[in-house]
Scaffold this motif. Structure first.
Motif, mmCIF file in Angstrom:
data_model
loop_
_atom_site.group_PDB
_atom_site.id
_atom_site.type_symbol
_atom_site.label_atom_id
_atom_site.label_comp_id
_atom_site.label_asym_id
_atom_site.label_seq_id
_atom_site.Cartn_x
_atom_site.Cartn_y
_atom_site.Cartn_z
ATOM 1 N N PHE A 85 0.837 -1.199 0.000
ATOM 2 C CA PHE A 85 0.000 0.000 0.000
ATOM 3 C C PHE A 85 0.879 1.258 0.000
ATOM 4 N N ALA A 86 1.898 1.269 0.853
ATOM 5 C CA ALA A 86 2.777 2.432 0.956
ATOM 6 C C ALA A 86 3.572 2.649 -0.323
ATOM 7 N N ARG A 87 3.955 1.567 -0.982
ATOM 8 C CA ARG A 87 4.795 1.685 -2.180
ATOM 9 C C ARG A 87 3.980 1.834 -3.462
ATOM 10 N N GLY A 88 2.647 1.834 -3.366
ATOM 11 C CA GLY A 88 1.820 1.984 -4.554
ATOM 12 C C GLY A 88 1.748 0.733 -5.392
ATOM 13 N N LYS A 89 1.962 -0.417 -4.773
ATOM 14 C CA LYS A 89 1.945 -1.688 -5.490
ATOM 15 C C LYS A 89 0.781 -2.586 -5.053
ATOM 16 N N LEU A 90 -0.214 -2.008 -4.390
ATOM 17 C CA LEU A 90 -1.327 -2.800 -3.891
ATOM 18 C C LEU A 90 -2.367 -3.010 -4.989
ATOM 19 N N ASN A 91 -2.735 -4.242 -5.204
ATOM 20 C CA ASN A 91 -3.764 -4.572 -6.184
ATOM 21 C C ASN A 91 -5.156 -4.380 -5.588
ATOM 22 N N TYR A 92 -5.981 -3.615 -6.279
ATOM 23 C CA TYR A 92 -7.413 -3.566 -5.981
ATOM 24 C C TYR A 92 -8.091 -4.626 -6.838
ATOM 25 N N LYS A 93 -9.362 -4.874 -6.561
ATOM 26 C CA LYS A 93 -10.032 -5.921 -7.323
ATOM 27 C C LYS A 93 -11.497 -5.583 -7.557
ATOM 28 N N LEU A 94 -12.042 -6.214 -8.571
ATOM 29 C CA LEU A 94 -13.470 -6.147 -8.838
ATOM 30 C C LEU A 94 -14.167 -7.196 -7.983
ATOM 31 N N SER A 95 -15.105 -6.756 -7.163
ATOM 32 C CA SER A 95 -15.873 -7.680 -6.338
ATOM 33 C C SER A 95 -17.346 -7.586 -6.700
ATOM 34 N N ALA A 96 -18.112 -8.553 -6.274
ATOM 35 C CA ALA A 96 -19.554 -8.566 -6.517
ATOM 36 C C ALA A 96 -20.269 -8.750 -5.189
ATOM 37 N N ALA A 97 -21.309 -7.954 -4.966
ATOM 38 C CA ALA A 97 -22.053 -8.001 -3.705
ATOM 39 C C ALA A 97 -23.539 -7.884 -3.985
ATOM 40 N N TYR A 98 -24.347 -8.354 -3.055
ATOM 41 C CA TYR A 98 -25.790 -8.202 -3.188
ATOM 42 C C TYR A 98 -26.166 -6.734 -2.986
ATOM 43 N N PHE A 99 -27.047 -6.253 -3.851
ATOM 44 C CA PHE A 99 -27.377 -4.837 -3.845
ATOM 45 C C PHE A 99 -27.949 -4.395 -2.505
ATOM 46 N N ARG A 100 -28.796 -5.193 -1.901
ATOM 47 C CA ARG A 100 -29.419 -4.794 -0.637
ATOM 48 C C ARG A 100 -28.363 -4.602 0.453
ATOM 49 N N ASP A 101 -27.345 -5.468 0.449
ATOM 50 C CA ASP A 101 -26.277 -5.347 1.446
ATOM 51 C C ASP A 101 -25.391 -4.142 1.153
ATOM 52 N N PHE A 102 -25.137 -3.909 -0.132
ATOM 53 C CA PHE A 102 -24.328 -2.766 -0.542
ATOM 54 C C PHE A 102 -24.981 -1.462 -0.074
ATOM 55 N N VAL A 103 -26.265 -1.317 -0.344
ATOM 56 C CA VAL A 103 -26.979 -0.098 0.047
ATOM 57 C C VAL A 103 -27.050 0.016 1.567
ATOM 58 N N TYR A 104 -27.257 -1.104 2.241
ATOM 59 C CA TYR A 104 -27.356 -1.069 3.701
ATOM 60 C C TYR A 104 -26.078 -0.521 4.327
ATOM 61 N N SER A 105 -24.922 -0.912 3.777
ATOM 62 C CA SER A 105 -23.652 -0.435 4.336
ATOM 63 C C SER A 105 -23.519 1.071 4.180
ATOM 64 N N TYR A 106 -24.061 1.623 3.096
ATOM 65 C CA TYR A 106 -23.971 3.071 2.886
ATOM 66 C C TYR A 106 -25.005 3.825 3.712
ATOM 67 N N THR A 107 -26.151 3.232 3.936
ATOM 68 C CA THR A 107 -27.124 3.890 4.817
ATOM 69 C C THR A 107 -26.595 3.946 6.245
ATOM 70 N N MET A 108 -25.859 2.905 6.650
ATOM 71 C CA MET A 108 -25.269 2.896 7.981
ATOM 72 C C MET A 108 -24.234 4.017 8.136
ATOM 73 N N GLU A 109 -23.602 4.400 7.033
ATOM 74 C CA GLU A 109 -22.625 5.488 7.067
ATOM 75 C C GLU A 109 -23.261 6.833 6.741
ATOM 76 N N ASN A 110 -24.583 6.841 6.561
ATOM 77 C CA ASN A 110 -25.317 8.068 6.215
ATOM 78 C C ASN A 110 -24.756 8.691 4.937
ATOM 79 N N ARG A 111 -24.621 7.858 3.905
ATOM 80 C CA ARG A 111 -24.126 8.312 2.607
ATOM 81 C C ARG A 111 -25.190 8.075 1.551
ATOM 82 N N SER A 112 -25.503 9.115 0.808
ATOM 83 C CA SER A 112 -26.541 9.013 -0.220
ATOM 84 C C SER A 112 -26.138 8.020 -1.306
ATOM 85 N N VAL A 113 -27.151 7.367 -1.887
ATOM 86 C CA VAL A 113 -26.927 6.436 -2.991
ATOM 87 C C VAL A 113 -27.856 6.829 -4.134
#
Length: 408
Positions: A85-113
């Motif tokens: 992470f510090a050296r800029g060599k960290l791989n990110y990835k494409l993940s797949a999640a259920y939409f209801r869970d995805f939205v729930y995590s953002y509502t818990m953070e009070n972030r608009s979707v």
């Protein structure tokens, strides 16, 4: 304590909501009733969330599938995670999640979707679905993350263009407001004064280049606006790429982080006031405070070493050519050792003269440097130059043991 428990709960939720694996999509085709949409999430209170987020939703009422493809995830279990992470060599990835869970995590953070349906024909939806599922293959899902040029937003933009080569046009010339990359991220940083300070400290001149309207879309908000103004060719005609923006969840504006008085600007002016007070006291008592000089220059020198390593020992493009090294000079750490001694070698006096001159040039030419400096750096540069000038002046005074002295 409640805040820590909430964050822990959100992390566990994000881990649990991830779909099981690629096998569930293997050979799957979309029905004509399926729809694909761009999901845009608003800023969060934490620095990692302040710029928002983008994802792609695929919903098929015939099969009951309702998932989100998310390019903004990484694996904490990856070997040497923090070093990469510090050296800029960290791989990110494409993940797949259920939409209801995805939205729930953002509502818990009070972030608009928000959601924008992609205006695609059934054939085009199937093409993009195949692109996403191919991207989700274990061999393809990882990529080397770059905040400005390869992130959760640019991956979606580039993926749509790759799926429909030459058919998508972004009509975004009105985005052009002569803004640099630093200007763009500064739009999101007023609630994060310490994050703004750290970014302006660590990131160099490359992000002070003027961004093109197309490049604005590294930010999720501008990706959403870009899609809203884009068109796509379909069966010989040109149609809007997306429909109107729909609100999935609207945040509560009253649940905001209170302003803090203790900001980097306040801290740095306090440091300057302390250095000024020490200098005036030294002058009145005809002395030099060796411990203060050693500590001050040692800290600035250590900071300079960190900035130099970010430039030379990492793959982060944005940390190169950092003009903060003109005042946070790594060699200050060597000079600091001599400043703790009674007598100063002549080369140290010469070094401090150069330091004072550089500080003066920095301050006079502050608005015209090719890198935009944070306002909190001004008092630090002023303190460094002032103290360097005093030490040189003091070292040239005739020695009168009854009056002039240095103290630890």
């Amino acid at each position: 304590m409640n805040q820590y428990l909430k964050k822990l709960f959100l992390i566990l939720t994000m881990c649990l909501m991830t779909c099981q694996g690629w096998a569930q999509f293997e050979g799957m085709r979309l029905s004509p009733a399926a729809r694909i949409s761009l999901i845009t999430c608003s800023s969060g209170n934490e620095l990692y969330a302040v710029f928002g987020h983008s994802a792609v939703r695929v919903k098929d009422p015939v099969t009951g599938m309702d998932i989100v493809f998310n390019y903004g995830t990484f694996d904490f279990n990856e070997p040497n995670f923090y070093l990469k992470f510090a050296r800029g060599k960290l791989n990110y990835k494409l993940s797949a999640a259920y939409f209801r869970d995805f939205v729930y995590s953002y509502t818990m953070e009070n972030r608009s979707v928000y959601e924008q349906d992609l205006n695609l024909t059934p054939e085009q939806r199937e093409q993009y679905w195949q692109f996403l599922t191919n991207n989700y293959l274990p061999a393809n899902r990882f990529y080397l993350y770059d905040f400005f040029f390869d992130n959760c937003a640019t991956r979606i933009r580039d993926g749509v263009e790759a799926t429909f080569p030459g058919k998508v046009k972004f009509n975004i010339s009105h985005f052009d407001k002569d803004m640099t990359f630093r200007n763009l991220i500064d739009l999101y940083l007023p609630p994060q004064p310490w994050g703004d300070f750290g970014i302006d400290l660590a990131l160099g001149a490359p992000i002070d280049r003027e961004a093109t309207p197309y490049e604005y879309m590294f930010l999720p908000d501008y990706l959403s606006k870009g899609f809203a103004n884009a068109t796509i060719e379909q069966n010989g005609s040109t149609v809007p790429l997306t429909g109107k923006v729909r609100v999935v969840f609207e945040r509560d504006p009253e649940l905001t982080v209170p302003d803090t008085f203790f900001t980097p600007v306040v801290l740095c002016w306090v440091i300057f006031a302390l250095v000024l007070a020490v200098t005036l006291l030294d002058l009145s008592k005809r002395r030099r405070s060796r411990t203060s000089d050693l500590t001050f220059y040692l800290i600035i020198g250590l900071l300079g070493i960190i900035l130099l390593l970010l430039w030379t020992a990492t793959d982060h493009q944005a940390t190169a050519n950092n003009y903060n090294l003109l005042w946070a000079i790594p060699t200050h750490i060597v000079v600091a050792v001599y400043l703790g001694k009674y007598h100063l070698p002549s080369w140290v006096r010469t070094y401090l003269i150069v330091t004072a001159v550089i500080s003066l040039v920095l301050l006079v030419a502050w608005p015209w440097w090719p890198q935009q400096f944070h306002v909190a750096f001004f008092p630090l540069v002023l303190a460094l130059g002032m103290r360097a000038a005093y030490i040189v002046w003091f070292s040239k005074q005739p020695v009168r043991r009854a009056h002039w002295q240095t103290i630890k």
